[in-house]
Design an enzyme around this catalytic site. Structure first.
Site, mmCIF file in Angstrom:
data_model
loop_
_atom_site.group_PDB
_atom_site.id
_atom_site.type_symbol
_atom_site.label_atom_id
_atom_site.label_comp_id
_atom_site.label_asym_id
_atom_site.label_seq_id
_atom_site.Cartn_x
_atom_site.Cartn_y
_atom_site.Cartn_z
ATOM 1 N N LYS A 85 -24.074 2.613 -32.217
ATOM 2 C CA LYS A 85 -23.088 1.612 -32.644
ATOM 3 C C LYS A 85 -23.273 1.387 -34.143
ATOM 4 O O LYS A 85 -24.380 1.091 -34.611
ATOM 5 C CB LYS A 85 -23.374 0.329 -31.862
ATOM 6 C CG LYS A 85 -22.175 -0.538 -31.629
ATOM 7 C CD LYS A 85 -22.574 -1.656 -30.681
ATOM 8 C CE LYS A 85 -21.471 -2.625 -30.468
ATOM 9 N NZ LYS A 85 -21.951 -3.819 -29.767
HETATM 10 C C1 E4P Z 1 -19.327 -5.801 -28.755
HETATM 11 O O1 E4P Z 1 -19.751 -4.664 -28.715
HETATM 12 C C2 E4P Z 1 -20.103 -6.970 -29.176
HETATM 13 O O2 E4P Z 1 -21.424 -6.816 -28.751
HETATM 14 C C3 E4P Z 1 -19.601 -8.238 -28.561
HETATM 15 O O3 E4P Z 1 -18.443 -8.033 -27.774
HETATM 16 C C4 E4P Z 1 -19.539 -9.402 -29.468
HETATM 17 O O4 E4P Z 1 -19.080 -10.510 -28.725
HETATM 18 P P1 E4P Z 1 -19.262 -12.012 -29.231
HETATM 19 O O5 E4P Z 1 -18.223 -12.262 -30.280
HETATM 20 O O6 E4P Z 1 -19.013 -12.838 -28.010
HETATM 21 O O7 E4P Z 1 -20.662 -12.136 -29.770
#
Ligand code: E4P
Length: 221
Positions: A85
């Site tokens: 990622k």
């Molecule tokens: C996605 O890959 C992220 O880890 C995640 O969806 C972030 O979500 P949040 O805005 O609830 O922290």
């Protein structure tokens, strides 16, 4: 639409995996910190629970392309279903392109508009992750970015999968599906919300009560 869990908590992942509906897991440094275990050990445990047909995204933390690629190589060497990622910055896009050329799968994260997403697709990302809930928090319509990216993907035939991230509630899941998202990643709490309905519980209670009124010798169980 594929369903991913946005968590690094193994029990949550085990539960969803046991239902047979889990297509993958996304983690980020915040979620990894909450897991309270060594990062590699946790990613490996997730990888094993979800099996080879599902993927787990593990995030890089360096800010320069070269170091990002190094980290991407490392995390994807841990298991065949690990995806690197990478945040959507100029260095991040550069790193994604290097990864694409090296055959390393990537998930471009922290995407907040369709132009960022378009660049991720052009760089050959495996997934592009628009953050719906965080955009909604600022008064913008986060789902619009998912819709736009799904449309851009269709028009130009990109292979990148549109992953609706930062999902906060069941309506987001429905909207992501209708917007044409390939994947929605959600916290375990949202997964529990979408499986349950009070009318299901009330209906079941009534059925079980009525079943008991049939005399035992007339029931197979
Ligand atoms: C996605 O890959 C992220 O880890 C995640 O969806 C972030 O979500 P949040 O805005 O609830 O922290």
């Amino acid at each position: 639409m594929k369903i991913f869990l946005d968590t690094a908590v193994l029990d949550e992942i085990r539960t969803a995996a046991s239902w047979g509906i889990l297509d993958g897991v996304t983690t980020n440094p915040t979620l990894a910190a909450k897991a309270g275990r060594a990062f590699q050990e946790n990613i490996l445990a997730i990888s094993e629970i979800i099996g080879e047909r599902a993927t787990v995204s593990a995030e890089t933390v360096s800010l320069e392309a070269e170091a990002m690629v190094r980290e991407a190589k490392l995390v994807t060497s841990w298991a065949p279903n690990v995806i690197a990622k990478i945040p959507c910055t100029p260095e991040g896009i550069k790193a994604v392109w290097q990864c694409t050329k090296a055959g390393i799968p990537t998930n471009v994260t922290l995407v907040f508009n369709a132009t960022q997403g378009l660049l991720a697709m052009k760089a050959g990302a495996t997934y592009v992750s628009p953050f719906v809930g965080r955009l909604d928090d600022t008064g913008q319509n986060g789902m619009e970015v998912v819709e736009q990216l799904a449309q851009i993907k269709r028009i130009y035939g990109f292979t990148t999968e549109v992953l609706a991230a930062s999902i906060r509630h069941p309506l987001h899941v429905i909207e992501a599906a209708l917007a044409g998202a390939d994947i929605a990643t959600m916290p375990f709490s949202v997964l529990m919300q979408i499986v349950k309905h009070p009318l299901t519980d009330a209906g079941l209670e009534r059925f079980l009560k009525d079943w008991q009124t049939i005399s035992p010798e007339l029931r197979p169980f």
